[in-house]
Design a protein around this motif. Structure first.
Motif, PDB file in Angstrom:
ATOM      1  N   LEU A  38       0.828  -1.203   0.000  1.00 44.52           N
ATOM      2  CA  LEU A  38       0.000   0.000   0.000  1.00 44.52           C
ATOM      3  C   LEU A  38       0.865   1.256   0.000  1.00 44.52           C
ATOM      4  N   ILE A  39       1.893   1.259   0.811  1.00 51.52           N
ATOM      5  CA  ILE A  39       2.797   2.409   0.871  1.00 51.52           C
ATOM      6  C   ILE A  39       3.540   2.559  -0.452  1.00 51.52           C
ATOM      7  N   ALA A  40       3.957   1.430  -1.043  1.00 57.49           N
ATOM      8  CA  ALA A  40       4.667   1.494  -2.325  1.00 57.49           C
ATOM      9  C   ALA A  40       3.778   2.098  -3.410  1.00 57.49           C
ATOM     10  N   LEU A  41       2.512   1.726  -3.433  1.00 61.08           N
ATOM     11  CA  LEU A  41       1.583   2.304  -4.410  1.00 61.08           C
ATOM     12  C   LEU A  41       1.346   3.785  -4.152  1.00 61.08           C
ATOM     13  N   ALA A  42       1.266   4.165  -2.889  1.00 66.30           N
ATOM     14  CA  ALA A  42       1.049   5.575  -2.550  1.00 66.30           C
ATOM     15  C   ALA A  42       2.255   6.425  -2.945  1.00 66.30           C
ATOM     16  N   VAL A  43       3.449   5.898  -2.756  1.00 61.22           N
ATOM     17  CA  VAL A  43       4.659   6.636  -3.116  1.00 61.22           C
ATOM     18  C   VAL A  43       4.770   6.755  -4.627  1.00 61.22           C
ATOM     19  N   GLN A  44       4.363   5.711  -5.340  1.00 60.22           N
ATOM     20  CA  GLN A  44       4.423   5.711  -6.799  1.00 60.22           C
ATOM     21  C   GLN A  44       3.496   6.765  -7.391  1.00 60.22           C
ATOM     22  N   GLY A  45       2.393   7.036  -6.739  1.00 62.18           N
ATOM     23  CA  GLY A  45       1.458   8.047  -7.207  1.00 62.18           C
ATOM     24  C   GLY A  45       0.466   7.485  -8.197  1.00 62.18           C
ATOM     25  N   PRO A  46      -0.459   8.320  -8.628  1.00 63.82           N
ATOM     26  CA  PRO A  46      -1.485   7.854  -9.575  1.00 63.82           C
ATOM     27  C   PRO A  46      -0.867   7.583 -10.943  1.00 63.82           C
ATOM     28  N   PRO A  47      -1.519   6.724 -11.728  1.00 62.03           N
ATOM     29  CA  PRO A  47      -0.990   6.455 -13.067  1.00 62.03           C
ATOM     30  C   PRO A  47      -1.077   7.711 -13.935  1.00 62.03           C
ATOM     31  N   THR A  48      -0.184   7.799 -14.889  1.00 64.69           N
ATOM     32  CA  THR A  48      -0.190   8.963 -15.781  1.00 64.69           C
ATOM     33  C   THR A  48      -1.395   8.891 -16.702  1.00 64.69           C
TER      34      THR A  48
END
Length: 76
Positions: A38-48
């Motif tokens: 979950l943290i990894a997805l949050a750091v990655q941010g929304p898809p372009t």
């Protein structure tokens, strides 16, 4: 499989010097580990926007069929 591994780890913790505090400690660690993706997805941010539009284009192209004689679109 996950329940078996968690039970096994809690059993080992129970037999360790932690004693009765071992299984809750194992549960806390397992719960904390579930936050890693979950943290990894949050750091990655929304898809372009371009990534989202490619997905929409692919799904639209594969699921829409135009009938030559009809004036409507049939979704398969």
């Amino acid at each position: 499989m996950g329940i078996a591994v968690g039970s096994w780890a809690a059993g080992l913790a129970l037999a360790s010097p932690l004693g009765p505090a071992g299984p809750p400690a194992v549960g806390t660690v397992i719960s904390a580990l579930t936050l890693v993706p979950l943290i990894a997805l949050a750091v990655q941010g929304p898809p372009t926007r371009s990534a989202r539009s490619r997905v929409v284009e692919r799904s639209t192209a594969s699921s829409t069929v135009m009938d030559e004689g009809d004036s409507h679109t049939t979704v398969v």
